[in-house]
Design a protein around this motif. Sequence first.
Motif, short mmCIF file in Angstrom:
data_model
loop_
_atom_site.label_atom_id
_atom_site.label_comp_id
_atom_site.label_asym_id
_atom_site.label_seq_id
_atom_site.Cartn_x
_atom_site.Cartn_y
_atom_site.Cartn_z
N PRO A 171 0.77 -1.14 0.00
CA PRO A 171 -0.05 -0.07 -0.05
C PRO A 171 0.87 1.14 -0.05
O PRO A 171 0.49 2.35 -0.54
N GLY A 231 -3.99 -0.68 -1.28
CA GLY A 231 -3.87 0.56 -0.31
C GLY A 231 -4.75 1.65 -1.36
O GLY A 231 -4.35 2.78 -1.14
N GLY A 234 -8.68 -1.95 -2.30
CA GLY A 234 -8.42 -0.85 -1.21
C GLY A 234 -9.64 -0.34 -0.78
O GLY A 234 -10.94 -0.68 -1.14
#
Length: 389
Positions: A308, A342, A362
Amino acid sequence: MRTQVMPDSEVATARLERELPEGENEVTFLASLPFTIGRNDSSDLQIDSTQVSREHAVISRHGRKYRVRDLESTNGTFLNGQRIEEATLADGDLLAIADVEYTFFCAGSGTRRQTVTHIMNDSEEDADRNAVWDTILSVRRTHEVVTHRCLRTLYQPVVQLAGGEVFGYEAYAASGANDEAHPRCEQLVPPVECRASQRLRQLFRRLAVEESVSLPHGGRLLLAITAAESAEPSLISHLCQLRNFVGSSRQLVVEIPDNAVRNTPDFKALLACLRDVQIQVAYDGYASGRARISEHKDVAPDYLKLAPSMFKSVHKGTDRQRQVQLIVRASQDIDCVVIATGIDTEAELEVCQKLGCTLAQGKLIGTPQTVASLIHASRQPARVHEAIH
């Protein structure tokens, strides 16, 4: 004073490693503690980046544990992709100082044993007692979760950026109604290796597979394993049982931590066994440069999950975008599909599409949810489709 017999791995100096753009490794030893990090000349680790604050972070040792603390920096300190104020460091953790990423290693990898004499003060003895108590509580908590099966299984969607269709789900675990979910369920309790923790991991994956038959879409089911599990002889047997349960209804994908990947005969044998039983492989948490992908050529995964931290505010930095683009191209050379993780904002999603990422995951796309919540959401207009288009 106390004398102990300790392995080299606990005696050797902890270190931070960073892969330089030219493919070489920069190694910084934590020779003195507390160990300061920042842009100042006086920092133990001086980082030449405008994104790094003058006094950015500090690493200290408490008993046998290392902890990192952010010093109210402007652009943050991230541990394994999550922004933190203070956290305990574990061997192999990814530590990002703003936009500069390191891998933390507690000590050397030697297995020889040697005698070390400690002259301990009261605070060190207290820290040792606290460490023992933490371990006891961890074992109790793990045993409680396993015995009472108080696990909730959640699923986070992974989507195709070309169209927005659901590609699959990653299984997450939570142990209570309000607990934060984790893809590796042992993170629900303080880390400790025991038979109960192994049972906990296997129980979680079994529950995840059983409940996945009711998910609203087909596709893949991503199941995370730990670095330690990748070396366990019983892993293949356990995964084969899961594969037999789902049959042809869903493709299993095993997520192996990137720091556990080795170009060794044993690791190659593990990949061969997984493919023999038609289980795909993803390397999770990749945050290195493109040079390391060439090292994966002989142990190439089906998917490469970028950490991420690679996409945190990626739309604001051309250097990060260039790095991601090079990784995507290098992955294509070894027939590996990149998963961006992410992705929390539309700006980050837009950059992912432009850089050639194939799949994404995400908060913007979907948070970990129960099967019932996902079934309900599947009957509603999909906002992720609007964002992607």
